[in-house]
Write a protein that holds these residues in place. Sequence first.
Motif, PDB file in Angstrom:
ATOM      1  N   VAL A 160       0.848  -1.197   0.000  1.00 20.09           N
ATOM      2  CA  VAL A 160       0.000   0.000   0.000  1.00 20.09           C
ATOM      3  C   VAL A 160       0.881   1.243   0.000  1.00 20.09           C
ATOM      4  O   VAL A 160       1.600   1.501   0.974  1.00 20.09           O
ATOM      5  N   ASP A 161       0.817   2.011  -1.073  1.00 20.54           N
ATOM      6  CA  ASP A 161       1.576   3.261  -1.138  1.00 20.54           C
ATOM      7  C   ASP A 161       1.132   4.204  -0.035  1.00 20.54           C
ATOM      8  O   ASP A 161      -0.064   4.323   0.263  1.00 20.54           O
ATOM      9  N   GLY A 162       2.085   4.865   0.579  1.00 17.69           N
ATOM     10  CA  GLY A 162       1.774   5.888   1.567  1.00 17.69           C
ATOM     11  C   GLY A 162       1.729   5.410   3.004  1.00 17.69           C
ATOM     12  O   GLY A 162       1.640   6.225   3.921  1.00 17.69           O
ATOM     13  N   LEU A 163       1.783   4.106   3.234  1.00 17.51           N
ATOM     14  CA  LEU A 163       1.805   3.610   4.609  1.00 17.51           C
ATOM     15  C   LEU A 163       3.262   3.550   5.048  1.00 17.51           C
ATOM     16  O   LEU A 163       3.955   2.548   4.870  1.00 17.51           O
ATOM     17  N   ILE A 164       3.729   4.648   5.621  1.00 18.15           N
ATOM     18  CA  ILE A 164       5.127   4.773   6.040  1.00 18.15           C
ATOM     19  C   ILE A 164       5.175   5.409   7.416  1.00 18.15           C
ATOM     20  O   ILE A 164       4.244   6.115   7.816  1.00 18.15           O
ATOM     21  N   THR A 165       6.240   5.132   8.133  1.00 14.71           N
ATOM     22  CA  THR A 165       6.418   5.737   9.448  1.00 14.71           C
ATOM     23  C   THR A 165       7.871   5.614   9.881  1.00 14.71           C
ATOM     24  O   THR A 165       8.674   4.986   9.193  1.00 14.71           O
ATOM     25  N   VAL A 166       8.180   6.208  11.029  1.00  9.90           N
ATOM     26  CA  VAL A 166       9.510   6.129  11.627  1.00  9.90           C
ATOM     27  C   VAL A 166       9.357   5.899  13.125  1.00  9.90           C
ATOM     28  O   VAL A 166       8.277   6.065  13.677  1.00  9.90           O
ATOM     29  N   GLY A 167      10.464   5.533  13.770  1.00 11.05           N
ATOM     30  CA  GLY A 167      10.482   5.376  15.221  1.00 11.05           C
ATOM     31  C   GLY A 167      11.900   5.311  15.722  1.00 11.05           C
ATOM     32  O   GLY A 167      12.810   4.924  14.978  1.00 11.05           O
ATOM     33  N   ASP A 168      12.084   5.695  16.965  1.00  8.02           N
ATOM     34  CA  ASP A 168      13.414   5.654  17.564  1.00  8.02           C
ATOM     35  C   ASP A 168      13.884   4.226  17.807  1.00  8.02           C
ATOM     36  O   ASP A 168      15.076   3.945  17.804  1.00  8.02           O
ATOM     37  N   ASN A 169      12.926   3.314  18.036  1.00 11.83           N
ATOM     38  CA  ASN A 169      13.251   1.901  18.254  1.00 11.83           C
ATOM     39  C   ASN A 169      12.131   1.066  17.628  1.00 11.83           C
ATOM     40  O   ASN A 169      11.150   1.617  17.122  1.00 11.83           O
ATOM     41  N   LEU A 170      12.281  -0.246  17.675  1.00 10.70           N
ATOM     42  CA  LEU A 170      11.300  -1.108  17.005  1.00 10.70           C
ATOM     43  C   LEU A 170       9.927  -1.049  17.670  1.00 10.70           C
ATOM     44  O   LEU A 170       8.908  -1.097  16.976  1.00 10.70           O
ATOM     45  N   THR A 171       9.883  -0.914  18.977  1.00 10.35           N
ATOM     46  CA  THR A 171       8.596  -0.825  19.672  1.00 10.35           C
ATOM     47  C   THR A 171       7.843   0.429  19.233  1.00 10.35           C
ATOM     48  O   THR A 171       6.650   0.369  18.890  1.00 10.35           O
ATOM     49  N   GLU A 172       8.530   1.561  19.230  1.00  9.74           N
ATOM     50  CA  GLU A 172       7.899   2.809  18.806  1.00  9.74           C
ATOM     51  C   GLU A 172       7.497   2.748  17.338  1.00  9.74           C
ATOM     52  O   GLU A 172       6.424   3.216  16.956  1.00  9.74           O
ATOM     53  N   LEU A 173       8.335   2.155  16.522  1.00  7.62           N
ATOM     54  CA  LEU A 173       8.040   2.026  15.095  1.00  7.62           C
ATOM     55  C   LEU A 173       6.740   1.247  14.885  1.00  7.62           C
ATOM     56  O   LEU A 173       5.879   1.669  14.111  1.00  7.62           O
ATOM     57  N   LYS A 174       6.577   0.127  15.590  1.00  4.54           N
ATOM     58  CA  LYS A 174       5.363  -0.672  15.452  1.00  4.54           C
ATOM     59  C   LYS A 174       4.133   0.095  15.937  1.00  4.54           C
ATOM     60  O   LYS A 174       3.072   0.030  15.315  1.00  4.54           O
TER      61      LYS A 174
END
Length: 135
Positions: free
Chosen positions: A25-39
Amino acid sequence: MKAKTFLTVVVEKTGTGFSAYAKEVDGLITVGDNLTELKQNFNEVLGHHVAYLREKDDSISIADFSVNYVLDLEQFFDYFNVINKSAFAEQYAGINQSLFRQYTKKLAPLSDEKLVQISRGLHKLADELNNLTFT
């Protein structure tokens, strides 16, 4: 019963943490400082996507999605550097220590079969840890 939509979320290490995107799915992107935050952040992004889709079809929910996070082997062992690669290779993956180090440094080609073998080893380790209780 509605079939689940499977999402492959590719996780990549960045200079400040991690980024992730859904392949399907285009546009479903994110960031996080660690894997827990990313999820957590990806779940929020997916929630916004579901809200958008509800405008077209009110029967969809976040439960209609199955998310599989994938991480490069080298990045995994860099992040979880408390795991001794050599011991893991022999005890859980059944792979020669030297060859395993080459896999984790991208010096040797890694087949799909070896990836499955490594993944099974990681899941075996996780299951053993999950079933421990200390006294």
